[in-house]
Design a protein around this motif. Structure first.
Motif, PDB file in Angstrom:
ATOM      1  N   ALA A  86     -10.775   4.902  -7.957  1.00 15.82           N
ATOM      2  CA  ALA A  86     -10.951   4.141  -6.753  1.00 15.82           C
ATOM      3  C   ALA A  86     -10.762   6.207  -6.567  1.00 15.82           C
ATOM      4  O   ALA A  86     -11.362   6.829  -5.176  1.00 15.82           O
ATOM      5  CB  ALA A  86     -10.882   2.942  -6.354  1.00 15.82           C
ATOM      6  N   LEU A 133     -12.760  -5.686 -11.227  1.00 15.01           N
ATOM      7  CA  LEU A 133     -12.181  -6.610 -10.144  1.00 15.01           C
ATOM      8  C   LEU A 133     -12.115  -8.494  -9.610  1.00 15.01           C
ATOM      9  O   LEU A 133     -11.396  -8.730  -9.378  1.00 15.01           O
ATOM     10  CB  LEU A 133     -12.654  -5.696  -9.254  1.00 15.01           C
ATOM     11  CG  LEU A 133     -12.060  -5.489  -7.513  1.00 15.01           C
ATOM     12  CD1 LEU A 133     -10.665  -4.683  -8.162  1.00 15.01           C
ATOM     13  CD2 LEU A 133     -12.666  -4.996  -6.602  1.00 15.01           C
ATOM     14  N   SER A 148      -7.026  -5.641  -9.299  1.00 10.60           N
ATOM     15  CA  SER A 148      -6.985  -4.204  -8.923  1.00 10.60           C
ATOM     16  C   SER A 148      -6.360  -3.091 -10.073  1.00 10.60           C
ATOM     17  O   SER A 148      -5.260  -3.207  -9.887  1.00 10.60           O
ATOM     18  CB  SER A 148      -6.339  -3.602  -7.622  1.00 10.60           C
ATOM     19  OG  SER A 148      -5.073  -4.349  -7.423  1.00 10.60           O
ATOM     20  N   THR A 184      -8.707   0.687 -12.307  1.00 13.48           N
ATOM     21  CA  THR A 184      -9.912   0.422 -11.590  1.00 13.48           C
ATOM     22  C   THR A 184      -9.209   2.031  -9.933  1.00 13.48           C
ATOM     23  O   THR A 184      -9.719   1.629  -9.118  1.00 13.48           O
ATOM     24  CB  THR A 184      -9.901  -0.468 -11.176  1.00 13.48           C
ATOM     25  OG1 THR A 184      -9.999  -1.448 -12.023  1.00 13.48           O
ATOM     26  CG2 THR A 184     -10.898  -1.292  -9.911  1.00 13.48           C
ATOM     27  N   LEU A 188      -8.685  -1.714  -2.800  1.00 10.62           N
ATOM     28  CA  LEU A 188      -9.419  -2.958  -3.805  1.00 10.62           C
ATOM     29  C   LEU A 188      -9.740  -4.164  -3.355  1.00 10.62           C
ATOM     30  O   LEU A 188      -9.896  -5.251  -3.386  1.00 10.62           O
ATOM     31  CB  LEU A 188      -9.443  -3.005  -5.082  1.00 10.62           C
ATOM     32  CG  LEU A 188      -9.401  -1.043  -5.653  1.00 10.62           C
ATOM     33  CD1 LEU A 188      -8.659  -0.837  -6.716  1.00 10.62           C
ATOM     34  CD2 LEU A 188     -11.091  -0.761  -5.875  1.00 10.62           C
TER      35      LEU A 188
END
Length: 788
Positions: free
Chosen positions: A764, A751, A756, A760, A380
């Motif tokens: 991912a 983000l 991060s 989030t 990220l």
């Protein structure tokens, strides 16, 4: 009034210089710590001072006399130089930075800069030219200002060139398209070799222990990554150039890659990837060997292990994981730019995520879980940094990096020379404030340029991954003899610099622990307390390692044949959650969070246990896990409702309703609105007995759930531990349910603003593993809105 404005100019300049120096320090710290630093705040304050300085400059120019106007013109040129750098250091999600248009060239985006430079050029001509005839010794300033203004124009042209090259570069803006086509080829290759790309059932069910994919105990990360074909760098080499396309023949090496079923409607592609670009890519498969893949990195860097024996050093592990994160970043970027992720749900992706990254085999269970989160955080960070101005330049053409650096160095040198000449030819200036302001602005310029050079180029993770790919790429004897030793020396130098920075941070009481992950916390009880609410806006806590392990175990337990997670109603053994059945995700969070908070008020905070090297699951501090994840989910409700499954207005309304209900109930239990802090526990214990008097259905459900937890089991000795174990298991499963989402824009905004974050990271992970959320039935939702 003149003195007040002059003091304002001096104050703003001093503040700007301090912020410039701070930006350099926190910029280097950000390379080690990631997004959770003060870098964004310092950049915001510096940008604020730059905007404030512009009207002050206009006032100074109007009041300046004779020599003073020369200083003001220098300041205007200087501000115009590094203003754009400061603005570009952190992306803005509100302007659509996380999209395919981020690397597109737009002439209107430079119209403001052109206007300002034209205006500054007019001011230079009108205020310097006439002085040549009056004071001949100042005639040298006209060509000096002409050179400085020309360099400022050259910097603008350079930025335009950078955008133009990044737009056309296959390794920058066009990379997502190439990765989509390459992954289609890899998936088809897996099918031809008898390793089907489609998911296979492993005989498990959602929540079952055997549903994670049947990972054998002897499979580890090195084994999986040693076969991973995910590309790290070099995908632009696959594409046929214009000459090759002109003499194209039907051969086995030149093929057209397409991604079927994309771009023709809603939900036709696996995992609800709807309205995606249909990729058509003409490539030369003979060039696949020129790519640098995760397998190449793992196999080539493994040669370094001979120097250290069987025990691999941490810095080699870090470089391996960084290259894996870079590869995952390229895969995830397609989600933001609406290209198909063809490998999602395939056996190949499942093996990489479940058997490799989420490996939870003994004895290093906690270390493996922390490693998985660290890889996603680095991914990220790469994604966040890509949408800054400088990074596409690094990716598009290495020679642009050299031009950027040399031009910045030339401009700074000429500017310092111009300042020195101006000071020499104006010795009769009795007021030193202009000289002081000029020196402070020079210091700010140097700080911004150094920060940009170190963080975006020299010590950036992008540059390190590029060097590692150059190191493992096949080369001749001369290359291996000359270039590879230089790369090794630079990596050793970078390691020494970073180790020194970590040592300095440790001396200042701020040690760096890459395994730690900070998550934000909100307690609804504290928000409802008059004495505490001013301190309860948002706090931070360290995510317990036990929570990481539990999250990894639950992710592995998901049946990836379907890839679906459900609300944890029936998955918690030993307790019936019928009280919250049929409610929305927001109402479930609010009710269960209230029950968790009331339970902690009743039993007090957990006592710290001594750390053990090998901690068994039954020895975990379930209360810490439950309260930490509960308050994090409450933070999502209170601060970032856009990341939840429900509509933002619905989330805000339910939150305000519960908060108002609890405030009213709290006032009934105490003699005064501003009740003494030490009566807090007694007040909330009284509220916990007021279930029938609460008017709000969600708050009533939370109190009822708390009372049911309080009844507990017949075995009172294990009662408390059982309650917290049930809640910890529930919050882990609920957080995993909240993570999968098609709301890419919401995660892009989060983000860009907070980095991060945990939700989030899990989003991912779920995206790569092919996990999606199962929506509740409409009948269940309507059933839960009537009565508790």
């Amino acid at each position: 009034m003149d003195k007040v404005m002059q003091r304002a100019v001096v104050f703003t300049t001093v503040l700007m210089a301090i912020l410039g120096g701070t930006l350099c320090v926190v910029g280097l710290e950000r390379l080690i710590r990631g997004r959770f630093t003060l870098f964004s705040m310092v950049r915001f304050l510096l940008r604020f001072t730059l905007i404030l300085f512009l009207p002050l400059l206009s006032y100074m120019r109007a009041k300046a006399k004779d020599d003073e106007i020369l200083f003001v013109l220098l300041w205007m040129l200087l501000i115009e130089l590094f203003r754009k750098k400061v603005e570009a250091m952190v992306p803005s999600a509100s302007s659509g930075s996380f999209s395919r248009s981020a690397s597109r060239f737009r002439l209107m985006g430079h119209s403001d800069e052109v206007t300002r430079l034209v205006w500054i050029g007019f001011l230079i001509y009108s205020n310097v030219d006439w002085q040549i005839g009056m004071k001949t010794k100042k005639a040298v300033m006209l060509p000096m200002f002409a050179i400085l203004w020309s360099l400022a124009v050259a910097k603008l042209v350079q930025r335009v060139l950078n955008e133009w090259k990044a737009q056309d570069s296959l390794s920058a803006a066009g990379s997502a398209n190439l990765i989509a086509g390459y992954m289609q080829h890899v998936r088809e290759q897996q099918e031809e070799e008898g390793q089907p790309g489609r998911r296979h059932s492993d005989g498990g069910s959602s929540g079952g222990s055997g549903a994670g994919g049947g990972a054998s105990p002897d499979v580890d990360l090195d084994t999986v990554m040693g076969k991973c074909q995910y590309v790290v760098m070099g995908e632009e080499k696959l594409v046929l150039n214009k000459k090759e396309r002109g003499r194209r023949q039907t051969t086995g090496s030149k093929v057209l890659l397409t991604t079927p079923h994309c771009g023709y409607g809603v939900g036709r592609f696996p995992h609800d990837q709807d309205e995606l670009k249909h990729v058509h890519l003409l490539v030369d498969l003979d060039k696949v060997k020129n790519l640098v893949t995760v397998k190449d990195i793992w196999q080539n860097l493994g040669r370094w292990l001979a120097l250290f024996g069987n025990r691999r050093p941490k810095f080699i592990d870090h470089m391996l994981l960084m290259c894996l994160s870079f590869s995952l970043f390229k895969l995830l970027r397609r989600r933001f730019e609406h290209y198909p992720m063809v490998e999602v749900g395939s056996k190949m992706a499942r093996r990489l995520m479940i058997e490799g990254l989420l490996n939870d085999h003994e004895p290093a269970v906690a270390d493996n879980a922390s490693r998985a989160f660290r890889v996603i955080q680095l991914e990220l960070d790469f994604l966040d940094n890509y949408y800054q101005a400088g990074v596409p330049v690094v990716m598009s053409a290495p020679w642009l990096f050299l031009i950027n650096f040399l031009s910045s160095l030339l401009f700074v040198s000429i500017y310092v020379l111009a300042v020195a000449i101006l000071v020499i030819i104006t010795p009769d200036n009795n007021d030193t404030k202009y000289f002081i302001i000029t020196m402070l602005l020079v210091m700010t310029l140097l700080a911004v340029e150094i920060t940009d050079f170190l963080t975006t180029y020299l010590f950036s993770n992008w540059f390190l991954v590029h060097l590692l790919c150059l190191y493992v790429a096949p080369g001749g004897g001369l290359w291996n003899f000359l270039v590879n030793p230089i790369i090794c020396c630079f990596i050793a130098y970078r390691l020494l610099v970073f180790s020194s920075l970590k040592f300095v941070l440790k001396l200042t009481g701020r040690p760096v622990n890459e395994k730690k992950m900070k998550i934000k916390q909100v307690s609804i009880l504290r928000v409802c307390e008059p004495v505490h609410k001013m301190f309860a806006w948002t706090s931070q806590a360290t995510l317990p390692s036990e929570a990481k392990v539990a999250i990894v175990k639950d992710l592995k337990a998901i049946n990836l044949d379907t890839g679906v997670v459900n609300l944890p109603h029936d998955d918690i053994s030993g307790f019936d959650f019928n009280i919250i059945r049929g409610k929305t995700a927001t109402e479930i969070i609010l009710a269960c969070h209230l029950a968790t908070e009331l339970l902690e008020v009743k039993h007090g905070k957990p006592k710290k246990k001594p750390k053990q090297k090998e901690q068994k699951p039954e020895d975990w501090d379930h209360q810490t896990v439950a309260t930490t994840l509960s308050r994090y989910c409450m933070y999502l409700v209170a601060r970032v409702p856009e990341l939840l499954p429900d509509d933002e207005r619905w989330v805000s309304d339910r939150y305000e309703d519960v908060k108002s209900c609890l405030k009213e109930a709290s006032r009934r239990c105490c003699c005064s609105t501003w009740c003494c802090p030490w009566r807090r526990a007694g007040r909330w214990k009284a509220v916990a007995e007021m279930k029938d008097q609460l008017k709000e259905a969600t708050a009533k459900a939370g109190v009822k759930l708390y009372q049911q937890l309080e009844k507990g089991k017949e075995d009172s000795a294990a009662d408390d531990a059982w309650k917290w174990k049930v809640l910890a298991e529930f919050w882990v499963k609920l957080l995993i349910y909240l993570a999968p989402s098609n709301d890419v824009e919401g995660h892009a905004k989060a983000l860009a603003s907070s980095g991060s974050d945990l939700i989030t990271c899990l989003w991912a992970l779920c995206t790569h593993a092919g996990i999606k959320r199962h929506p509740p039935e409409p009948a269940e939702l309507h059933a839960g809105t009537q009565q508790v």
